[in-house]
Design an enzyme around this catalytic site. Structure first.
Site, mmCIF file in Angstrom:
data_model
loop_
_atom_site.group_PDB
_atom_site.id
_atom_site.type_symbol
_atom_site.label_atom_id
_atom_site.label_comp_id
_atom_site.label_asym_id
_atom_site.label_seq_id
_atom_site.Cartn_x
_atom_site.Cartn_y
_atom_site.Cartn_z
ATOM 1 N N ASP A 7 0.883 -1.162 0.000
ATOM 2 C CA ASP A 7 0.000 0.000 0.000
ATOM 3 C C ASP A 7 0.927 1.220 0.000
ATOM 4 O O ASP A 7 1.385 1.651 1.054
ATOM 5 C CB ASP A 7 -0.901 -0.010 1.231
ATOM 6 C CG ASP A 7 -1.835 1.187 1.278
ATOM 7 O OD1 ASP A 7 -2.209 1.705 0.216
ATOM 8 O OD2 ASP A 7 -2.188 1.615 2.395
ATOM 9 N N GLU A 67 -1.476 -1.341 -5.044
ATOM 10 C CA GLU A 67 -2.711 -0.642 -5.359
ATOM 11 C C GLU A 67 -2.451 0.330 -6.501
ATOM 12 O O GLU A 67 -1.413 0.992 -6.553
ATOM 13 C CB GLU A 67 -3.221 0.114 -4.132
ATOM 14 C CG GLU A 67 -4.575 0.745 -4.346
ATOM 15 C CD GLU A 67 -5.146 1.375 -3.094
ATOM 16 O OE1 GLU A 67 -6.177 2.061 -3.225
ATOM 17 O OE2 GLU A 67 -4.574 1.200 -2.010
ATOM 18 N N ASP A 141 -2.592 0.798 7.283
ATOM 19 C CA ASP A 141 -1.738 0.544 6.114
ATOM 20 C C ASP A 141 -1.362 -0.937 6.006
ATOM 21 O O ASP A 141 -1.216 -1.465 4.910
ATOM 22 C CB ASP A 141 -0.454 1.388 6.193
ATOM 23 C CG ASP A 141 -0.751 2.865 6.347
ATOM 24 O OD1 ASP A 141 -1.157 3.490 5.361
ATOM 25 O OD2 ASP A 141 -0.578 3.382 7.464
#
Length: 162
Positions: A7, A67, A141
């Site tokens: 992430d 992502e 996270d």
């Protein structure tokens, strides 16, 4: 199959190394990289590069999942900064010949909850339940990185069935 889920962020980046064993998943490592916000941009990116390089060399994942970039029209600067961090992760993977797969946030949410518009809390709870954890992974996270890795594994399983 061992996957590194990332992430990406310029201040804080979540990571999770997850291994698929049969139908079960094992978390091999998870945490956050924190760049020193007092440093210049180039130095912060260097910190992230060093951190992810060590992680890739230690765990040698078969795949990295990240992502995809997204931009909210009210905060375009956020996407630009995230892009800098994301590029560092992609470069480190490329140098080690680790294939990289990108997933949109809605695809990750749908993979884990069945709903592409699931809330942050729903996602965290899905990660907790599917991994059999006693509590929701913290910080957020880490939960996001786990979700990204799990989405990648889900997608790869579906591909193998096709």
């Amino acid at each position: 199959m061992k996957v590194l889920g990332v992430d990406p962020g310029l201040r804080t980046s979540g990571y999770a190394v997850v291994e698929s064993r049969g139908r079960g998943l094992t978390i091999l490592d998870a945490g956050v990289f924190r760049a020193d916000v007092k440093l210049a941009l180039a130095a912060r990116l260097g910190q992230l590069y060093d951190d992810v390089s060590r992680l890739l060399d230690e765990h040698r994942p078969g795949v990295m999942a990240v992502e995809e970039l997204y931009a909210h029209y009210k905060h375009p600067r956020t996407a630009i900064l995230m892009g800098h961090a994301r590029g560092v992760f992609l470069l480190a993977a490329h140098e080690r010949e680790v294939p990289v797969y990108g997933f949109a946030a809605t695809r990750i949410k749908k993979s884990l909850t069945g709903n592409g518009r699931a809330s942050k809390e729903q996602m965290q709870r899905a990660v907790q339940l599917q991994l059999g954890l006693a509590a929701v992974p913290r910080p957020a996270d880490v939960a996001d990185a786990l979700a990204i890795a799990m989405c990648c594994l889900n997608e790869r399983r579906l591909e193998s069935l096709a």
